[in-house]
Design an enzyme around this catalytic site. Structure first.
Site, PDB file in Angstrom:
ATOM      1  CG  HIS A  56     -18.285 -27.945 -16.601  1.00 27.36           C
ATOM      2  ND1 HIS A  56     -19.369 -27.767 -15.760  1.00 27.36           N
ATOM      3  CD2 HIS A  56     -17.243 -28.316 -15.806  1.00 27.36           C
ATOM      4  CE1 HIS A  56     -19.001 -28.012 -14.516  1.00 27.36           C
ATOM      5  NE2 HIS A  56     -17.724 -28.350 -14.520  1.00 27.36           N
ATOM      6  CG  HIS A  58     -14.369 -30.200 -14.840  1.00 26.38           C
ATOM      7  ND1 HIS A  58     -14.348 -28.992 -14.168  1.00 26.38           N
ATOM      8  CD2 HIS A  58     -13.322 -30.144 -15.716  1.00 26.38           C
ATOM      9  CE1 HIS A  58     -13.338 -28.252 -14.616  1.00 26.38           C
ATOM     10  NE2 HIS A  58     -12.714 -28.925 -15.552  1.00 26.38           N
ATOM     11  CG  ASP A  60     -17.382 -32.496 -10.509  1.00 24.36           C
ATOM     12  OD1 ASP A  60     -16.733 -32.213 -11.528  1.00 24.36           O
ATOM     13  OD2 ASP A  60     -17.811 -31.624  -9.726  1.00 24.36           O
ATOM     14  CG  HIS A  61     -20.411 -31.043 -13.419  1.00 26.71           C
ATOM     15  ND1 HIS A  61     -21.433 -30.194 -13.045  1.00 26.71           N
ATOM     16  CD2 HIS A  61     -19.372 -30.749 -12.599  1.00 26.71           C
ATOM     17  CE1 HIS A  61     -21.025 -29.427 -12.050  1.00 26.71           C
ATOM     18  NE2 HIS A  61     -19.779 -29.750 -11.761  1.00 26.71           N
ATOM     19  CG  HIS A 115     -15.510 -24.078 -13.959  1.00 27.63           C
ATOM     20  ND1 HIS A 115     -14.727 -24.115 -12.825  1.00 27.63           N
ATOM     21  CD2 HIS A 115     -15.953 -25.354 -14.152  1.00 27.63           C
ATOM     22  CE1 HIS A 115     -14.700 -25.355 -12.349  1.00 27.63           C
ATOM     23  NE2 HIS A 115     -15.431 -26.119 -13.139  1.00 27.63           N
ATOM     24  CG  ASP A 135     -18.874 -26.437 -11.367  1.00 28.87           C
ATOM     25  OD1 ASP A 135     -20.006 -26.609 -10.878  1.00 28.87           O
ATOM     26  OD2 ASP A 135     -17.956 -27.277 -11.253  1.00 28.87           O
ATOM     27  CG  HIS A 175     -20.261 -27.973  -6.934  1.00 32.46           C
ATOM     28  ND1 HIS A 175     -19.743 -29.213  -6.634  1.00 32.46           N
ATOM     29  CD2 HIS A 175     -19.944 -27.736  -8.240  1.00 32.46           C
ATOM     30  CE1 HIS A 175     -19.129 -29.701  -7.705  1.00 32.46           C
ATOM     31  NE2 HIS A 175     -19.243 -28.822  -8.690  1.00 32.46           N
TER      32      HIS A 175
END
Length: 263
Positions: A56, A58, A60-61, A115, A135, A175
């Site tokens: 996705h 975001h 942090d990905h 998410h 996520d 995560h």
């Protein structure tokens, strides 16, 4: 198929993944935020990263994409509607599309909104099935819907897709939240024997070497897969006295997610 799980050690507790073809050494990088660890792991293993899959949009990905592309020339793959939020995307995928890695690896794309509304999970076509769940599904938990998501869509992704996969499917999440998630399970279902047994095993664990759960195991201790459990419902009624006598699974999921948001 060879799976290399890479623990980033950052404050977000991200996992990055490499999936490699044992015959050709070609590899797919999933959400390679820590580009240095990802590139070094591939180098040590003698693999060539040819593709990147972002589950996705975001940061942090996706934050490691540019560095991995610069080093390898890899093509970036993501949800077909994510082009405006993921720079340099080369291929947009839909439900049922196949990502091939080398000669032997086939990964099926699942469109799993909730998410975010542009979330892809990958299901392997292998004798030992695996799910790379980003996520959406966490070990012992479920993703939140804070940043562009929708809880009803998340429930639908669980109920109509993920829960129906084979029980021996290994779950590779985005995560490491398993310890905290198990504590939430026990807050919601204090007599859950599976959660009680597993919690000491993962308490204070090294996330780089922690267990890989299966979907069948998740159904024993992941509250978001136990929506008809009398214990879960009875405990939930203490927080929501107006809950119907026999609440539907979507209502239970939504209320659990509401509690988890502030837990």
């Amino acid at each position: 198929m060879i799976v290399e799980r890479i623990w980033t050690g950052n404050s977000y507790r991200n996992y990055n993944y490499l999936i490699a073809c044992p015959e050709t050494g070609e590899a797919l990088a999933i959400d390679p935020l820590d580009h240095e660890k990802t590139l070094n792991t591939a180098r040590v293993r003698g693999w060539q990263i040819t593709q990147i899959l972002n589950t996705h949009e975001h940061h942090d990905h996706t934050g490691g994409n540019a560095a991995v592309v610069a080093a390898t020339g890899a093509k970036v793959i993501a949800h077909h509607l994510a082009g405006s939020s993921i720079a340099g995307m080369d291929r947009g995928v839909r439900a049922g599309d196949i990502i091939k890695v080398g000669k032997t690896v086939e990964l099926e794309c699942l469109d799993t909104p909730g998410h975010t509304m542009c979330h892809i999970c990958l299901r392997s076509h292998t004798e030992q099935p695996a799910l790379f769940s980003g996520d959406t599904l966490f070990n012992a938990g479920a993703g939140n819907c804070h940043n562009g998501g929708n809880v009803v869509d998340l429930y639908t992704s669980f109920a109509e897709q993920l829960s129906k996969l084979p029980d021996n499917t290994q779950v590779y999440a985005g995560h490491d939240y398993i310890e905290n998630n198990l504590k939430f399970t026990l807050a919601r279902e204090p007599d859950n024997a599976a959660a009680k047994a597993l919690l000491p095993e993962v308490s204070g664990h090294d996330p780089a070497n922690t267990i890989v759960t299966t979907l069948g195991e998740e159904k024993q201790f992941n509250t978001f897969l136990r929506l008809t459990s009398p214990g879960v419902i009875a405990q939930l009624r203490q927080n929501f006295p107006d809950l119907p006598a026999n609440p539907d699974p979507q209502t239970v999921f939504t209320k659990l997610r509401e509690l988890r948001n502030t837990w």
